[in-house]
Motif scaffolding. Sequence first.
Motif, PDB file in Angstrom:
ATOM      1  N   CYS A 266       0.860  -1.310  -0.115  1.00  0.00           N
ATOM      2  CA  CYS A 266       0.054   0.049   0.004  1.00  0.00           C
ATOM      3  C   CYS A 266       0.709   1.191   0.109  1.00  0.00           C
ATOM      4  N   PRO A 267       0.795   2.054  -1.145  1.00  0.00           N
ATOM      5  CA  PRO A 267       1.646   3.408  -1.128  1.00  0.00           C
ATOM      6  C   PRO A 267       1.259   4.486   0.027  1.00  0.00           C
ATOM      7  N   THR A 268      -0.052   4.442   0.247  1.00  0.00           N
ATOM      8  CA  THR A 268      -0.447   5.583   1.139  1.00  0.00           C
ATOM      9  C   THR A 268      -0.614   5.273   2.569  1.00  0.00           C
ATOM     10  N   GLY A 269      -0.437   4.098   3.023  1.00  0.00           N
ATOM     11  CA  GLY A 269      -0.448   3.594   4.842  1.00  0.00           C
ATOM     12  C   GLY A 269      -2.123   3.651   4.754  1.00  0.00           C
ATOM     13  N   ALA A 270      -2.680   3.228   3.683  1.00  0.00           N
ATOM     14  CA  ALA A 270      -4.159   3.061   4.099  1.00  0.00           C
ATOM     15  C   ALA A 270      -4.319   1.662   4.776  1.00  0.00           C
ATOM     16  N   LEU A 271      -3.486   0.698   4.725  1.00  0.00           N
ATOM     17  CA  LEU A 271      -3.668  -0.539   5.449  1.00  0.00           C
ATOM     18  C   LEU A 271      -2.808  -0.730   6.761  1.00  0.00           C
ATOM     19  N   SER A 272      -3.253  -0.979   7.884  1.00  0.00           N
ATOM     20  CA  SER A 272      -2.401  -1.064   8.935  1.00  0.00           C
ATOM     21  C   SER A 272      -2.881  -2.383   9.834  1.00  0.00           C
ATOM     22  N   ARG A 273      -1.829  -2.965  10.465  1.00  0.00           N
ATOM     23  CA  ARG A 273      -2.284  -4.156  11.196  1.00  0.00           C
ATOM     24  C   ARG A 273      -2.467  -3.621  12.695  1.00  0.00           C
ATOM     25  N   GLU A 274      -3.465  -4.745  13.162  1.00  0.00           N
ATOM     26  CA  GLU A 274      -3.672  -4.627  14.607  1.00  0.00           C
ATOM     27  C   GLU A 274      -4.010  -5.913  15.208  1.00  0.00           C
TER      28      GLU A 274
ATOM     29  N   GLY B 170      -4.549  15.469   3.027  1.00  0.00           N
ATOM     30  CA  GLY B 170      -3.315  15.839   2.245  1.00  0.00           C
ATOM     31  C   GLY B 170      -3.531  14.876   1.042  1.00  0.00           C
ATOM     32  N   GLY B 171      -3.877  13.800   1.273  1.00  0.00           N
ATOM     33  CA  GLY B 171      -3.553  12.596   0.031  1.00  0.00           C
ATOM     34  C   GLY B 171      -2.219  12.398  -0.441  1.00  0.00           C
ATOM     35  N   VAL B 172      -1.969  12.268  -1.314  1.00  0.00           N
ATOM     36  CA  VAL B 172      -0.731  11.754  -2.070  1.00  0.00           C
ATOM     37  C   VAL B 172       0.286  13.128  -1.953  1.00  0.00           C
TER      38      VAL B 172
ATOM     39  N   LEU C 162      -8.516  -0.840   7.513  1.00  0.00           N
ATOM     40  CA  LEU C 162      -8.714  -0.014   6.301  1.00  0.00           C
ATOM     41  C   LEU C 162      -8.667   1.413   6.901  1.00  0.00           C
ATOM     42  N   ARG C 163      -7.815   2.301   6.419  1.00  0.00           N
ATOM     43  CA  ARG C 163      -8.504   3.664   6.501  1.00  0.00           C
ATOM     44  C   ARG C 163      -8.720   4.204   5.234  1.00  0.00           C
ATOM     45  N   GLN C 164     -10.151   3.934   5.248  1.00  0.00           N
ATOM     46  CA  GLN C 164     -10.643   4.482   3.724  1.00  0.00           C
ATOM     47  C   GLN C 164     -10.348   5.900   3.252  1.00  0.00           C
ATOM     48  N   GLU C 165     -10.038   6.890   3.933  1.00  0.00           N
ATOM     49  CA  GLU C 165      -9.920   8.211   3.776  1.00  0.00           C
ATOM     50  C   GLU C 165      -8.517   8.221   3.159  1.00  0.00           C
ATOM     51  N   ARG C 166      -7.683   7.369   3.394  1.00  0.00           N
ATOM     52  CA  ARG C 166      -6.331   7.230   2.709  1.00  0.00           C
ATOM     53  C   ARG C 166      -6.161   6.568   1.249  1.00  0.00           C
ATOM     54  N   CYS C 167      -7.290   5.616   1.217  1.00  0.00           N
ATOM     55  CA  CYS C 167      -7.121   4.630   0.019  1.00  0.00           C
ATOM     56  C   CYS C 167      -7.450   5.410  -1.424  1.00  0.00           C
ATOM     57  N   ILE C 168      -6.359   5.060  -2.274  1.00  0.00           N
ATOM     58  CA  ILE C 168      -6.561   5.933  -3.550  1.00  0.00           C
ATOM     59  C   ILE C 168      -6.907   4.693  -4.793  1.00  0.00           C
ATOM     60  N   HIS C 169      -7.666   3.607  -4.330  1.00  0.00           N
ATOM     61  CA  HIS C 169      -8.251   2.822  -5.234  1.00  0.00           C
ATOM     62  C   HIS C 169      -7.141   2.507  -6.300  1.00  0.00           C
TER      63      HIS C 169
END
Length: 249
Positions: free
Chosen positions: A50-58, A190-192, A64-71
Amino acid sequence: MSRWVIKGIRTGIVTTRYPEKKEETPGTSPGLPEQVTGIAPENRETESRCPTGALSREKNRLNLRQERCIHCFRCSRGTENPIPWKNGFEWAEIRNPEAVVPASLRHSLHIRVVDAGDCGACLNEIKLLNNPYYNMHRLGFFITPTPRQADILLVAGPVAEHMKTPLLKAYEAMPAPKRVMAVGACALNGGVFGPGFVTGSGVADILPVDIEIPGCPPPPLAILHGLCLIAGQLKNEPNAATGTRKGEK
Ligand code: SF4
């Protein structure tokens, strides 16, 4: 009779019936990855794509932080452990339930659009809301050229340094009650682009955001969903991608 008139009669009405009817036409939305649990340790490779850090593990849950996802589909294509993908577009999140428009006013809302340094993608999707397919006028939404007549300030872009003052001026010129809608990943965080030396990390740094629409860019139906939520034409349902209720972080 002109052949265009005949063609129009033959084709009939093509305007989407959303939100009255579920919209499932292929290609109207890129969709989002699904929230997944029980990911095996070897699936860390997917997370790291993931290039935007939208995925993180717990623990064993992949968030999924959908606000960071760029599809970008990097987590679902070209990997041995793809994350399931979910179609749909109802991603908007209300951050201030008090901003929802009262029933008596919801049939005529004016929107002032501010490009706060976006790349053009979000603006293009916003423009499509006026075309015959989406036709937002049928739901009572109108674009206005002046903030003095606006009920909603719709902002796209990460808020570039040079757009801070114009954005604040537009907000100040609006009559109360003012509603702020942040559209697209850049406007949310801020996105990419941001935060950087000429861009901020979203609209919330400058103004109180009432509703957020994720996506990069969000398709017109996602923006329409957000407008219907703030207008009170749709209910505050649990978010399709994250399972959270609108208004909850
Ligand atoms: S689609 Fe791209 S940005 Fe979104 S979660 Fe997957 S890898 Fe990250």
